[in-house]
Every structure is written in C-alpha cells, then in structure tokens.
Motif scaffolding. Structure first.
Motif, mmCIF file in Angstrom:
data_model
loop_
_atom_site.group_PDB
_atom_site.id
_atom_site.type_symbol
_atom_site.label_atom_id
_atom_site.label_comp_id
_atom_site.label_asym_id
_atom_site.label_seq_id
_atom_site.Cartn_x
_atom_site.Cartn_y
_atom_site.Cartn_z
ATOM 1 N N UNK A 178 0.872 -1.169 0.000
ATOM 2 C CA UNK A 178 0.000 0.000 0.000
ATOM 3 C C UNK A 178 0.908 1.217 0.000
ATOM 4 N N UNK A 179 0.318 2.371 -0.143
ATOM 5 C CA UNK A 179 1.088 3.599 -0.041
ATOM 6 C C UNK A 179 1.577 3.750 1.390
ATOM 7 N N UNK A 180 2.887 3.535 1.595
ATOM 8 C CA UNK A 180 3.445 3.665 2.931
ATOM 9 C C UNK A 180 3.478 2.394 3.746
ATOM 10 N N UNK A 181 3.394 1.230 3.102
ATOM 11 C CA UNK A 181 3.477 0.006 3.884
ATOM 12 C C UNK A 181 3.466 -1.243 3.032
ATOM 13 N N UNK A 182 3.806 -2.372 3.669
ATOM 14 C CA UNK A 182 3.742 -3.668 3.007
ATOM 15 C C UNK A 182 3.381 -4.726 4.038
ATOM 16 N N UNK A 183 2.865 -5.838 3.544
ATOM 17 C CA UNK A 183 2.506 -6.946 4.415
ATOM 18 C C UNK A 183 2.713 -8.275 3.719
ATOM 19 N N UNK A 184 2.870 -9.321 4.506
ATOM 20 C CA UNK A 184 3.199 -10.655 4.002
ATOM 21 C C UNK A 184 2.486 -11.665 4.883
ATOM 22 N N UNK A 185 2.181 -12.828 4.347
ATOM 23 C CA UNK A 185 1.665 -13.919 5.162
ATOM 24 C C UNK A 185 2.231 -15.236 4.655
ATOM 25 N N UNK A 186 2.330 -16.204 5.558
ATOM 26 C CA UNK A 186 2.924 -17.496 5.217
ATOM 27 C C UNK A 186 2.157 -18.611 5.919
ATOM 28 N N UNK A 187 2.175 -19.775 5.288
ATOM 29 C CA UNK A 187 1.425 -20.922 5.786
ATOM 30 C C UNK A 187 2.219 -21.667 6.840
ATOM 31 N N UNK A 188 1.616 -21.808 8.042
ATOM 32 C CA UNK A 188 2.216 -22.616 9.092
ATOM 33 C C UNK A 188 1.471 -23.950 9.139
ATOM 34 N N UNK A 189 1.582 -24.703 10.204
ATOM 35 C CA UNK A 189 1.026 -26.054 10.241
ATOM 36 C C UNK A 189 -0.473 -26.080 9.953
ATOM 37 N N UNK A 190 -1.252 -25.304 10.701
ATOM 38 C CA UNK A 190 -2.704 -25.397 10.557
ATOM 39 C C UNK A 190 -3.371 -24.034 10.403
ATOM 40 N N UNK A 191 -2.595 -22.998 10.123
ATOM 41 C CA UNK A 191 -3.168 -21.682 9.859
ATOM 42 C C UNK A 191 -2.189 -20.871 9.017
ATOM 43 N N UNK A 192 -2.583 -19.655 8.684
ATOM 44 C CA UNK A 192 -1.726 -18.754 7.934
ATOM 45 C C UNK A 192 -1.322 -17.610 8.848
ATOM 46 N N UNK A 193 -0.034 -17.377 8.968
ATOM 47 C CA UNK A 193 0.495 -16.342 9.857
ATOM 48 C C UNK A 193 0.629 -15.035 9.079
ATOM 49 N N UNK A 209 -3.359 -5.857 6.832
ATOM 50 C CA UNK A 209 -3.699 -7.056 7.598
ATOM 51 C C UNK A 209 -5.023 -7.638 7.124
ATOM 52 N N UNK A 210 -6.026 -6.782 6.985
ATOM 53 C CA UNK A 210 -7.349 -7.247 6.577
ATOM 54 C C UNK A 210 -7.314 -7.863 5.183
ATOM 55 N N UNK A 211 -6.664 -7.186 4.248
ATOM 56 C CA UNK A 211 -6.647 -7.698 2.875
ATOM 57 C C UNK A 211 -5.881 -9.003 2.773
ATOM 58 N N UNK A 212 -4.804 -9.151 3.521
ATOM 59 C CA UNK A 212 -4.074 -10.420 3.527
ATOM 60 C C UNK A 212 -4.936 -11.532 4.112
ATOM 61 N N UNK A 213 -5.573 -11.262 5.252
ATOM 62 C CA UNK A 213 -6.389 -12.285 5.920
ATOM 63 C C UNK A 213 -7.561 -12.710 5.049
ATOM 64 N N UNK A 214 -8.224 -11.740 4.420
ATOM 65 C CA UNK A 214 -9.370 -12.063 3.576
ATOM 66 C C UNK A 214 -8.944 -12.762 2.295
ATOM 67 N N UNK A 215 -7.781 -12.407 1.793
ATOM 68 C CA UNK A 215 -7.287 -12.995 0.544
ATOM 69 C C UNK A 215 -6.993 -14.485 0.704
#
Length: 271
Positions: A178-193, A209-215
């Motif tokens: 986004x303008x002024x930030x970035x976010x990442x998520x990765x798959x762990x054993x039974x959820x996505x961090x 955070x919201x867009x990553x979680x919803x995606x």
C-alpha cells in the motif's frame, strides 16, 4: 550431563528439529524450521543416547547491529541439565556486540533474565477467521516491488533484513503493498500467519492485515504488540481470539527502528 559438544545444524537435520519440537509440546512448524535453517545459524547438542537432538537454538543476524535468538528447545528427558544455557552462551558469543532480542515463554524467561536480558514488552498471539471487507487500498506485490519494500523496511525496522525479505515470495503465501506500507503472510502447520506488516501508520497497517487475511481465507494468526491497544481491539472485533502471551526481551542496547511502525513480526522467531 557432561557431553555438550555444539554443532551447526543443516537442512538434513530438519526431521530431528520437528521431532524435538513435538517432544516439548510445540507444533512441528517444518516450513518455519526450513527457513530458519537457511537464513540463520542453527546450533544443537546431539542427544547422548543417539536418539535425535538434545537441545537447539537459532541465531539470525540483521546487519551489524541486531540479532534474534529463537527455537530454544531442550528434549524433555534432558531438561534442567544446562544445555539451553550452554547453547545460549554460544550464540551470545557469536552475536558479538549486537543488540540481541528474543520472545520468551514463562518457562524460558528466568534463564534469559539470568543472562542479562530485560523485558521490553509483550506480544499476544491471536487466531481466528478474520471477518471484514477488502479495503481496496492495497494490491498484490510483485518481485519488481522488492527494492522499495526493502528500502521502507530498512527505514522503519531500523536494520538490514533484506536477505530475509527477499525470500518472502518463495516462502510465503501473499505479499501486498500500500502507499506507505507492506505486508506478508505465510502458511504454518494449521493456519496462515500474518507478518511482517510494516507501515507508516496504523490505518495503513489495518488495511494490509485485513486484505491479507481475507485474501488467503480460513484461520489466520496474528502476533500483536499488546501495547497497541487499538489494533488488538480491532483484531478481536473482527474475529481474532484465543490470545497467548510471550514476553519480548532484549540484551544490550535498545531495539532498532520505529517500533510504532512495526505492526506484526515476520514470525515470533524473527522479530
């Protein structure tokens, strides 16, 4: 116990690392271990009975001024025999003059305090299925965005995490900017961090955070700084529950960077 020969771990030790984690009631986190064995310095003491590993830890360096210690584990049958202390002494020597940080459970905290670490805050792990609507303010990142991501992170995180960040596309599920930030998520054993999330302000962090979680959908995990009351309350209001707390501890100088701009760690093992 007198046998405390320390050796460096490799990817060939991955099965034994996950076995040790399960022995102590931790999730195996094979994907996470694989990354740490690649980007960090992982050390162990082999079990004298020949069955796997007796104790482990990992040192991950960020530039010349900061390092993180993680995966401090000792097999239950070798607990309280000085192995964790010996490995901690080893990695502290390896860290040199760097400020060293870690996340401590209640079990590990007394050892770290004895070694001169101090508590500088707490992190609460929340899991759940995030409920909300896409913000429309973020977009999927591509590898061409990496230089700008690394530049922003160096400014706000305050030290060089470039070697780790350049692994995000291979290691993770999603990277968004986004303008002024970035976010990442990765798959762990039974959820996505969800993490890391670095942004100039909390509103931008929330959209990431919201867009990553919803995606990615399904159950997600967020390791939230308990001092960020508004962000914690927002996450809870959107379906994140079951908090579990660890203490953030530091040895040496202060943590680098703008702490108010560091909303979620890459993982608790990496700060």
């Amino acid at each position: 116990m007198t046998v405390m020969t320390i050796r460096r771990l490799t990817q060939e030790d991955l099965d034994d690392c996950t076995r040790l984690a399960k022995d102590r009631g931790w999730p195996p986190e094979r994907h996470k271990w694989g990354l740490l064995l690649e980007v960090g310095e992982a050390y162990a003491i082999d079990a004298p009975d020949g069955d796997g590993l007796a104790s482990t830890n990992v040192l991950t360096r960020y530039g010349d001024d900061h390092a993180v210690v993680s995966m401090v584990l000792t097999a239950s049958r070798y607990a309280r025999q000085g192995l964790a202390r010996r490995l901690m002494e080893h990695v502290m020597e390896r860290a040199g003059s760097r400020t060293v940080s870690l996340f401590a459970t209640d079990n590990g905290r007394p050892l770290y305090e004895q070694m001169g670490f101090r508590v500088v805050g707490g992190v609460v792990k929340h899991t759940g299925v995030f409920a909300g609507e896409p913000s429309g303010r973020t977009r999927p990142a591509v590898e061409a965005d990496l230089d700008e991501i690394v530049k922003l992170d160096a400014e706000l995180f305050g030290t060089d995490r470039s070697a780790l960040l350049r692994r995000m596309f291979d290691f993770g599920e999603r990277v968004r900017i986004a303008d002024g930030g970035f976010g990442h998520c990765w798959r762990n054993d039974d959820n996505t961090v969800i993490g890391p999330v670095v942004a100039r302000d909390e509103e931008t962090a929330r959209t990431l955070i919201a867009d990553l979680a919803l995606d990615v959908g399904g159950e997600v995990r967020m390791d939230l700084d308990e001092a960020m009351d508004g962000l914690v309350a927002w996450a809870v209001a959107h379906g994140m529950g079951a908090p579990w707390r660890t203490a953030r501890m530091v040895h040496g100088g202060d943590l680098p960077g703008e702490r108010a701009c560091q909303f979620l760690p890459f993982m608790q093992a990496l700060g």
